[in-house]
Scaffold this active site. Structure first.
Site, PDB file in Angstrom:
ATOM      1  CG  ASN A   7      -1.976   1.148   1.672  1.00 30.54           C
ATOM      2  OD1 ASN A   7      -1.963   1.904   0.249  1.00 30.54           O
ATOM      3  ND2 ASN A   7      -3.001   0.851   2.149  1.00 30.54           N
ATOM      4  NE  ARG A  98      -6.000   0.944  -0.110  1.00 31.23           N
ATOM      5  CZ  ARG A  98      -6.190   2.605   0.533  1.00 31.23           C
ATOM      6  NH1 ARG A  98      -4.580   3.246   1.443  1.00 31.23           N
ATOM      7  NH2 ARG A  98      -6.897   3.564   0.410  1.00 31.23           N
ATOM      8  CG  HIS A 188     -12.959   3.500   3.211  1.00 32.87           C
ATOM      9  ND1 HIS A 188     -13.556   3.815   3.958  1.00 32.87           N
ATOM     10  CD2 HIS A 188     -12.004   3.593   3.506  1.00 32.87           C
ATOM     11  CE1 HIS A 188     -12.643   5.078   4.421  1.00 32.87           C
ATOM     12  NE2 HIS A 188     -11.380   4.956   4.362  1.00 32.87           N
ATOM     13  CG  HIS A 216     -13.843   1.815   6.870  1.00 35.20           C
ATOM     14  ND1 HIS A 216     -13.394   0.329   7.217  1.00 35.20           N
ATOM     15  CD2 HIS A 216     -12.336   3.048   7.039  1.00 35.20           C
ATOM     16  CE1 HIS A 216     -11.763   0.739   7.403  1.00 35.20           C
ATOM     17  NE2 HIS A 216     -11.719   2.567   7.644  1.00 35.20           N
ATOM     18  CG  LEU A 217     -17.375   4.650  11.444  1.00 32.83           C
ATOM     19  CD1 LEU A 217     -18.351   4.723  12.934  1.00 32.83           C
ATOM     20  CD2 LEU A 217     -17.949   5.527  10.878  1.00 32.83           C
ATOM     21  CG  ASN A 219      -7.582   9.590  10.830  1.00 37.22           C
ATOM     22  OD1 ASN A 219      -8.067  10.200  10.936  1.00 37.22           O
ATOM     23  ND2 ASN A 219      -5.793   9.370  10.746  1.00 37.22           N
ATOM     24  N   GLY A 220     -10.707   7.923   7.986  1.00 40.00           N
ATOM     25  CA  GLY A 220     -11.270   8.538   6.776  1.00 40.00           C
ATOM     26  C   GLY A 220     -12.559   6.879   7.439  1.00 40.00           C
ATOM     27  NE  ARG A 249     -10.316  12.496   3.098  1.00 38.11           N
ATOM     28  CZ  ARG A 249      -9.722  11.537   3.214  1.00 38.11           C
ATOM     29  NH1 ARG A 249     -10.735  10.639   3.403  1.00 38.11           N
ATOM     30  NH2 ARG A 249      -8.727  10.483   2.908  1.00 38.11           N
ATOM     31  CD  GLU A 395      -8.920  -1.534   3.861  1.00 38.22           C
ATOM     32  OE1 GLU A 395      -8.706  -1.333   5.365  1.00 38.22           O
ATOM     33  OE2 GLU A 395      -9.288  -0.757   3.296  1.00 38.22           O
TER      34      GLU A 395
HETATM   35  P1  ADP Z   1      -7.221   4.697   8.848  1.00 40.28           P
HETATM   36  O1  ADP Z   1      -8.392   5.260   8.502  1.00 40.28           O
HETATM   37  O2  ADP Z   1      -6.083   5.504   8.331  1.00 40.28           O
HETATM   38  O3  ADP Z   1      -6.540   3.668   8.290  1.00 40.28           O
HETATM   39  P2  ADP Z   1      -7.511   3.273  11.018  1.00 40.28           P
HETATM   40  O4  ADP Z   1      -8.713   2.301  10.426  1.00 40.28           O
HETATM   41  O5  ADP Z   1      -6.412   2.493  12.337  1.00 40.28           O
HETATM   42  O6  ADP Z   1      -7.429   4.698  10.708  1.00 40.28           O
HETATM   43  O7  ADP Z   1      -8.259   4.784  12.253  1.00 40.28           O
HETATM   44  C1  ADP Z   1      -7.242   4.909  13.177  1.00 40.28           C
HETATM   45  C2  ADP Z   1      -7.847   5.805  14.227  1.00 40.28           C
HETATM   46  O8  ADP Z   1      -9.300   5.548  14.898  1.00 40.28           O
HETATM   47  C3  ADP Z   1      -7.901   7.060  14.839  1.00 40.28           C
HETATM   48  O9  ADP Z   1      -7.372   8.101  13.700  1.00 40.28           O
HETATM   49  C4  ADP Z   1      -8.596   6.939  16.342  1.00 40.28           C
HETATM   50  O10 ADP Z   1      -9.355   8.381  16.243  1.00 40.28           O
HETATM   51  C5  ADP Z   1      -8.651   5.877  15.989  1.00 40.28           C
HETATM   52  N1  ADP Z   1      -9.301   5.091  17.018  1.00 40.28           N
HETATM   53  C6  ADP Z   1      -8.033   4.582  17.447  1.00 40.28           C
HETATM   54  N2  ADP Z   1      -8.551   3.201  18.590  1.00 40.28           N
HETATM   55  C7  ADP Z   1      -8.976   3.873  18.601  1.00 40.28           C
HETATM   56  C8  ADP Z   1     -10.168   3.434  20.627  1.00 40.28           C
HETATM   57  N3  ADP Z   1      -9.984   2.596  21.686  1.00 40.28           N
HETATM   58  N4  ADP Z   1     -10.910   4.647  20.729  1.00 40.28           N
HETATM   59  C9  ADP Z   1     -11.307   5.972  19.952  1.00 40.28           C
HETATM   60  N5  ADP Z   1     -10.719   5.885  18.910  1.00 40.28           N
HETATM   61  C10 ADP Z   1      -9.957   5.100  18.172  1.00 40.28           C
END
Ligand code: ADP
Length: 414
Positions: A7, A98, A188, A216-217, A219-220, A249, A395
């Site tokens: 990636n 990816r 995603h 899918h929650l 960063n994005g 965003r 993924e």
């Molecule tokens: P990306 O979209 O870059 O792949 P991820 O899916 O790894 O990112 O998600 C990263 C985000 O998950 C972090 O920015 C943080 O906000 C959130 N996160 C990680 N662990 C926790 C937690 N225990 N509680 C709340 N939010 C979390």
């Protein structure tokens, strides 16, 4: 087969090496041999490497470009520090990349040849930030591993190519769609597709009977409505900026805001777009951070009104989309949470679902606490008409499996 999954971002490469083949796919016995991240490529790179289940090792090295980074990872993988299964370059059997934007051209993953590369290049216009760096990754891998090693492209957009016209068209002059292919693509896709697949495995149901809403929650953030196994709508659009509130965003806004900010703040439209991509969302509202963990910190949330507001706006938007997607999908069996926030934060899941009891979604507080990133599972009550699940995404595994299927000439299960 040992598959290298790459990636490749603007200054970061994430990789995994996964041992898998058609039999392991059928039996769910794929094995992760190694994983790592190389950040800040172009200067003194920060490298995190992990072979098998060993501890992660951090180091730094001057790596001037993507090719140097790929060379570095191959050297590591074949050294004593790398996984025992990889002794020489011949132990890597294919590479899966990816690729962010496949436009309307790619509805499935494909083996990369000259035509495919050209078509990915054609999509640069649609993803000027992402596709060029993905292409660099493909070219670097070809230089380092040789042109004979099969490489496969797995697109973030492909799963959403089943969206019907009424879901993907914007209500702007139709010629603009014809001329420039301006439409909703969604992203995603690999994650939404993976969790929908895991769900039907968990439930023992056919793909054609899979009716779920996936969130899918990370960063994005994005949400998808999956009907009869196909994506029928999703919240991201022409670019990943549309839809839910994300780390940095804005998600949906009134498009007139762009000119308004531009005039008031003396910014070009492109600078406003950067502001909406990089300084908005959780970061923009809180003025503190894009990291949900920090915002949720009890003391901070209680004492900082804007931290609290950021979380509220985030959850409200997600709830609004769940309602909308249930309406257009004619209901669903389950709502599935995944991604860094979706998997790790029972609190955010609870706040999003709060008030959805009237649709028949009743979270079970204990199950919601119990399940997360490590153990996915059911988080709603048995009596809940609409079920809720946490399913950790993977993924890279799906990219490795698609790579195996593509090089073996086997049809992909979408
Ligand atoms: P990306 O979209 O870059 O792949 P991820 O899916 O790894 O990112 O998600 C990263 C985000 O998950 C972090 O920015 C943080 O906000 C959130 N996160 C990680 N662990 C926790 C937690 N225990 N509680 C709340 N939010 C979390």
């Amino acid at each position: 087969m040992n598959i290298l999954v790459l990636n490749s971002g603007s200054s970061t490469i994430k990789f995994q090496i996964i041992a898998t083949d058609l039999e392991s796919i059928a039996n769910n016995t794929d094995r992760r041999l190694a994983r790592g991240t190389i950040e800040r490529i172009g200067g003194e790179a920060i490298i995190t490497l992990q072979a098998g289940e060993q501890d992660k090792k951090r180091s730094t090295a001057p790596l001037r470009d993507t090719r140097a980074a790929v060379e570095f990872l191959l050297r590591w993988a074949t050294s004593d520090a790398g996984p025992v299964e990889v002794q020489s370059v011949a132990d890597i059997n294919a590479i899966g990349h990816r690729v962010v934007h496949g436009g309307e051209h790619f509805t499935h993953s494909v083996v990369i040849d000259a035509d495919v590369l050209r078509a990915i290049e054609d999509c640069i216009e649609l993803a000027p930030l992402h596709n060029p760096t993905n292409i660099k990754g493909i070219q670097a891998a070809r230089e380092v591993f040789g042109a004979g090693l099969p490489q496969v492209a797995v697109f973030d957009t492909a799963f959403h190519q089943t969206l019907p016209e009424q879901a993907y068209l914007y209500a702007i002059p139709y010629q603009l769609y014809r001329r420039y292919r301006i439409r909703r693509y969604g992203f995603h896709g690999t994650s939404h597709r993976y969790v929908a697949y895991r769900y039907r495995q968990l439930k023992g149901i056919e793909r054609e009977r899979t009716n779920v809403i996936t969130l899918h929650l990370g960063n994005g953030c994005s949400i998808a409505a999956i009907r009869d196994g196909n994506s029928i709508d999703t919240s991201m659009g022409l670019t990943p900026l549309e839809g839910l509130v994300m780390g940095t965003r804005s998600g949906d806004i009134d498009p007139a805001i762009i000119d308004f900010i531009s005039v008031k703040e003396g910014l070009t439209p492109r600078e406003v777009e950067t502001l909406l991509n990089k300084q908005s969302g959780l970061l923009g509202i809180s003025g503190l951070t894009n990291d949900m963990r920090e915002l949720l910190d009890e003391e901070r949330e209680n004492n900082d009104r804007r931290a609290h507001l950021a979380i509220e706006v985030f959850c409200y938007r997600a709830r609004k989309y769940i309602g909308g997607f249930l309406a257009i999908a004619g209901g669903a069996e389950a709502v599935i949470f995944t991604g860094g926030i979706g998997e790790n934060s029972s609190e955010v899941r609870a706040r999003i679902c709060n008030g959805l009891e009237w649709i028949g979604l009743e979270l079970d507080p204990e199950r919601n606490q119990e399940h997360g990133h490590k153990t996915g599972g059911l988080i709603s009550k048995d009596s809940s008409r609409l079920a809720a699940y946490v399913i950790p995404t993977d993924e890279e595994l799906l990219i490795a499996r698609d790579t195996v299927r593509c090089v073996s000439g086997v049809a992909q299960r979408y």
